[in-house]
Scaffold this motif. Sequence first.
Motif, PDB file in Angstrom:
ATOM      1  N   GLY A  42       0.814  -1.209   0.000  1.00  0.00           N
ATOM      2  CA  GLY A  42       0.000   0.000   0.000  1.00  0.00           C
ATOM      3  C   GLY A  42       0.847   1.258   0.000  1.00  0.00           C
ATOM      4  O   GLY A  42       2.063   1.223  -0.106  1.00  0.00           O
ATOM      5  N   ALA A  43       0.161   2.368   0.146  1.00  0.00           N
ATOM      6  CA  ALA A  43       0.816   3.672   0.038  1.00  0.00           C
ATOM      7  C   ALA A  43       1.893   3.879   1.096  1.00  0.00           C
ATOM      8  O   ALA A  43       2.911   4.499   0.849  1.00  0.00           O
ATOM      9  N   ALA A  44       1.684   3.343   2.290  1.00  0.00           N
ATOM     10  CA  ALA A  44       2.633   3.589   3.375  1.00  0.00           C
ATOM     11  C   ALA A  44       3.874   2.701   3.284  1.00  0.00           C
ATOM     12  O   ALA A  44       4.958   3.116   3.665  1.00  0.00           O
ATOM     13  N   GLN A  45       3.717   1.477   2.797  1.00  0.00           N
ATOM     14  CA  GLN A  45       4.830   0.529   2.826  1.00  0.00           C
ATOM     15  C   GLN A  45       5.331   0.104   1.449  1.00  0.00           C
ATOM     16  O   GLN A  45       6.444  -0.344   1.319  1.00  0.00           O
ATOM     17  N   GLY A  46       4.482   0.180   0.450  1.00  0.00           N
ATOM     18  CA  GLY A  46       4.840  -0.309  -0.879  1.00  0.00           C
ATOM     19  C   GLY A  46       5.702   0.684  -1.622  1.00  0.00           C
ATOM     20  O   GLY A  46       6.053   1.743  -1.132  1.00  0.00           O
ATOM     21  N   GLY A  47       6.040   0.316  -2.832  1.00  0.00           N
ATOM     22  CA  GLY A  47       6.797   1.224  -3.675  1.00  0.00           C
ATOM     23  C   GLY A  47       7.673   0.478  -4.646  1.00  0.00           C
ATOM     24  O   GLY A  47       7.624  -0.757  -4.744  1.00  0.00           O
ATOM     25  N   ALA A  48       8.450   1.212  -5.366  1.00  0.00           N
ATOM     26  CA  ALA A  48       9.360   0.636  -6.347  1.00  0.00           C
ATOM     27  C   ALA A  48      10.575   1.542  -6.468  1.00  0.00           C
ATOM     28  O   ALA A  48      10.502   2.744  -6.204  1.00  0.00           O
ATOM     29  N   HIS A  49      11.666   0.946  -6.851  1.00  0.00           N
ATOM     30  CA  HIS A  49      12.879   1.733  -7.071  1.00  0.00           C
ATOM     31  C   HIS A  49      13.709   1.078  -8.166  1.00  0.00           C
ATOM     32  O   HIS A  49      13.553  -0.110  -8.452  1.00  0.00           O
ATOM     33  N   LEU A  50      14.569   1.881  -8.775  1.00  0.00           N
ATOM     34  CA  LEU A  50      15.502   1.345  -9.765  1.00  0.00           C
ATOM     35  C   LEU A  50      16.629   0.651  -9.028  1.00  0.00           C
ATOM     36  O   LEU A  50      17.123   1.140  -8.012  1.00  0.00           O
ATOM     37  N   THR A  51      17.027  -0.476  -9.571  1.00  0.00           N
ATOM     38  CA  THR A  51      18.196  -1.151  -9.029  1.00  0.00           C
ATOM     39  C   THR A  51      19.444  -0.457  -9.563  1.00  0.00           C
ATOM     40  O   THR A  51      19.356   0.447 -10.413  1.00  0.00           O
ATOM     41  N   GLU A  52      20.576  -0.872  -9.101  1.00  0.00           N
ATOM     42  CA  GLU A  52      21.825  -0.311  -9.618  1.00  0.00           C
ATOM     43  C   GLU A  52      21.908  -0.515 -11.122  1.00  0.00           C
ATOM     44  O   GLU A  52      22.313   0.386 -11.866  1.00  0.00           O
ATOM     45  N   ARG A  53      21.508  -1.703 -11.589  1.00  0.00           N
ATOM     46  CA  ARG A  53      21.527  -1.965 -13.040  1.00  0.00           C
ATOM     47  C   ARG A  53      20.511  -1.072 -13.747  1.00  0.00           C
ATOM     48  O   ARG A  53      20.767  -0.561 -14.836  1.00  0.00           O
ATOM     49  N   GLY A  54      19.338  -0.870 -13.145  1.00  0.00           N
ATOM     50  CA  GLY A  54      18.325   0.000 -13.740  1.00  0.00           C
ATOM     51  C   GLY A  54      18.832   1.425 -13.890  1.00  0.00           C
ATOM     52  O   GLY A  54      18.623   2.072 -14.919  1.00  0.00           O
ATOM     53  N   GLU A  55      19.501   1.925 -12.863  1.00  0.00           N
ATOM     54  CA  GLU A  55      20.084   3.273 -12.938  1.00  0.00           C
ATOM     55  C   GLU A  55      21.159   3.335 -14.019  1.00  0.00           C
ATOM     56  O   GLU A  55      21.249   4.319 -14.760  1.00  0.00           O
ATOM     57  N   ALA A  56      21.969   2.273 -14.137  1.00  0.00           N
ATOM     58  CA  ALA A  56      23.034   2.244 -15.147  1.00  0.00           C
ATOM     59  C   ALA A  56      22.450   2.184 -16.560  1.00  0.00           C
ATOM     60  O   ALA A  56      22.940   2.866 -17.469  1.00  0.00           O
ATOM     61  N   VAL A  57      21.402   1.383 -16.750  1.00  0.00           N
ATOM     62  CA  VAL A  57      20.761   1.286 -18.066  1.00  0.00           C
ATOM     63  C   VAL A  57      20.171   2.637 -18.456  1.00  0.00           C
ATOM     64  O   VAL A  57      20.366   3.116 -19.579  1.00  0.00           O
ATOM     65  N   LEU A  58      19.463   3.280 -17.535  1.00  0.00           N
ATOM     66  CA  LEU A  58      18.873   4.587 -17.827  1.00  0.00           C
ATOM     67  C   LEU A  58      19.947   5.627 -18.125  1.00  0.00           C
ATOM     68  O   LEU A  58      19.833   6.392 -19.085  1.00  0.00           O
ATOM     69  N   ALA A  59      21.000   5.652 -17.344  1.00  0.00           N
ATOM     70  CA  ALA A  59      22.080   6.624 -17.565  1.00  0.00           C
ATOM     71  C   ALA A  59      22.746   6.406 -18.916  1.00  0.00           C
ATOM     72  O   ALA A  59      23.028   7.368 -19.644  1.00  0.00           O
ATOM     73  N   ARG A  60      22.990   5.149 -19.268  1.00  0.00           N
ATOM     74  CA  ARG A  60      23.627   4.850 -20.555  1.00  0.00           C
ATOM     75  C   ARG A  60      22.711   5.243 -21.713  1.00  0.00           C
ATOM     76  O   ARG A  60      23.153   5.821 -22.703  1.00  0.00           O
ATOM     77  N   TYR A  61      21.412   4.963 -21.575  1.00  0.00           N
ATOM     78  CA  TYR A  61      20.460   5.336 -22.621  1.00  0.00           C
ATOM     79  C   TYR A  61      20.423   6.847 -22.793  1.00  0.00           C
ATOM     80  O   TYR A  61      20.466   7.354 -23.915  1.00  0.00           O
ATOM     81  N   ARG A  62      20.338   7.586 -21.685  1.00  0.00           N
ATOM     82  CA  ARG A  62      20.306   9.056 -21.774  1.00  0.00           C
ATOM     83  C   ARG A  62      21.600   9.607 -22.381  1.00  0.00           C
ATOM     84  O   ARG A  62      21.572  10.588 -23.129  1.00  0.00           O
ATOM     85  N   ALA A  63      22.743   8.991 -22.070  1.00  0.00           N
ATOM     86  CA  ALA A  63      24.016   9.424 -22.654  1.00  0.00           C
ATOM     87  C   ALA A  63      24.014   9.194 -24.165  1.00  0.00           C
ATOM     88  O   ALA A  63      24.457  10.060 -24.934  1.00  0.00           O
ATOM     89  N   MET A  64      23.515   8.047 -24.591  1.00  0.00           N
ATOM     90  CA  MET A  64      23.440   7.748 -26.027  1.00  0.00           C
ATOM     91  C   MET A  64      22.502   8.720 -26.730  1.00  0.00           C
ATOM     92  O   MET A  64      22.796   9.202 -27.830  1.00  0.00           O
ATOM     93  N   GLU A  65      21.402   9.023 -26.080  1.00  0.00           N
ATOM     94  CA  GLU A  65      20.428   9.960 -26.627  1.00  0.00           C
ATOM     95  C   GLU A  65      21.055  11.347 -26.816  1.00  0.00           C
ATOM     96  O   GLU A  65      20.895  11.982 -27.862  1.00  0.00           O
ATOM     97  N   ALA A  66      21.790  11.803 -25.819  1.00  0.00           N
ATOM     98  CA  ALA A  66      22.440  13.118 -25.902  1.00  0.00           C
ATOM     99  C   ALA A  66      23.482  13.150 -27.015  1.00  0.00           C
ATOM    100  O   ALA A  66      23.593  14.145 -27.744  1.00  0.00           O
ATOM    101  N   LYS A  67      24.236  12.069 -27.157  1.00  0.00           N
ATOM    102  CA  LYS A  67      25.235  12.000 -28.228  1.00  0.00           C
ATOM    103  C   LYS A  67      24.569  12.017 -29.599  1.00  0.00           C
ATOM    104  O   LYS A  67      25.070  12.658 -30.527  1.00  0.00           O
ATOM    105  N   ALA A  68      23.452  11.328 -29.741  1.00  0.00           N
ATOM    106  CA  ALA A  68      22.736  11.303 -31.013  1.00  0.00           C
ATOM    107  C   ALA A  68      22.222  12.699 -31.359  1.00  0.00           C
ATOM    108  O   ALA A  68      22.353  13.153 -32.498  1.00  0.00           O
ATOM    109  N   VAL A  69      21.656  13.392 -30.376  1.00  0.00           N
ATOM    110  CA  VAL A  69      21.156  14.750 -30.598  1.00  0.00           C
ATOM    111  C   VAL A  69      22.305  15.675 -31.011  1.00  0.00           C
ATOM    112  O   VAL A  69      22.170  16.473 -31.944  1.00  0.00           O
ATOM    113  N   ALA A  70      23.431  15.568 -30.335  1.00  0.00           N
ATOM    114  CA  ALA A  70      24.588  16.405 -30.668  1.00  0.00           C
ATOM    115  C   ALA A  70      25.096  16.101 -32.077  1.00  0.00           C
ATOM    116  O   ALA A  70      25.480  17.013 -32.812  1.00  0.00           O
ATOM    117  N   ALA A  71      25.080  14.832 -32.453  1.00  0.00           N
ATOM    118  CA  ALA A  71      25.597  14.442 -33.761  1.00  0.00           C
ATOM    119  C   ALA A  71      24.743  14.976 -34.912  1.00  0.00           C
ATOM    120  O   ALA A  71      25.251  15.225 -35.998  1.00  0.00           O
TER     121      ALA A  71
END
Length: 113
Positions: free
Chosen positions: A64-93
């Motif tokens: 429920g609202a008081a105890q439940g939730g979700a979070h990115l794992t270390e791998r999830g944070e790494a995947v998102l960061a890598r995707y955003r970095a690739m996206e920024a490089k593509a835009v710059a290119a």
Amino acid sequence: MRVELPGGVALGPGKAALLEAIGEAGSIAAAGRRLRMSYKRAWGLVEALNADFPTPLVESSRGGAAQGGAHLTERGEAVLARYRAMEAKAVAAIAADLAALADLARRDVSHGT
């Protein structure tokens, strides 16, 4: 930008936005609402993402609202960061081509105006 990895793994703007929203909201339901996505759709994408990688990108807990939730794992944070970095490089290119295309859309090139 959509990227396809070996084994049929695909990651694009929607999944990246969902990961980002989960990281910020701490909840799959809240992330789905933020993105105007049904809870079922958000859960389906999380399940697909978790199945596509050797370890989960998102971990969730019930309670429920008081105890439940979700979070990115270390791998999830790494995947998102890598995707955003690739996206920024593509835009710059493509920045110069994008500016030229925008210029063509602003004026009538055939008449020199």
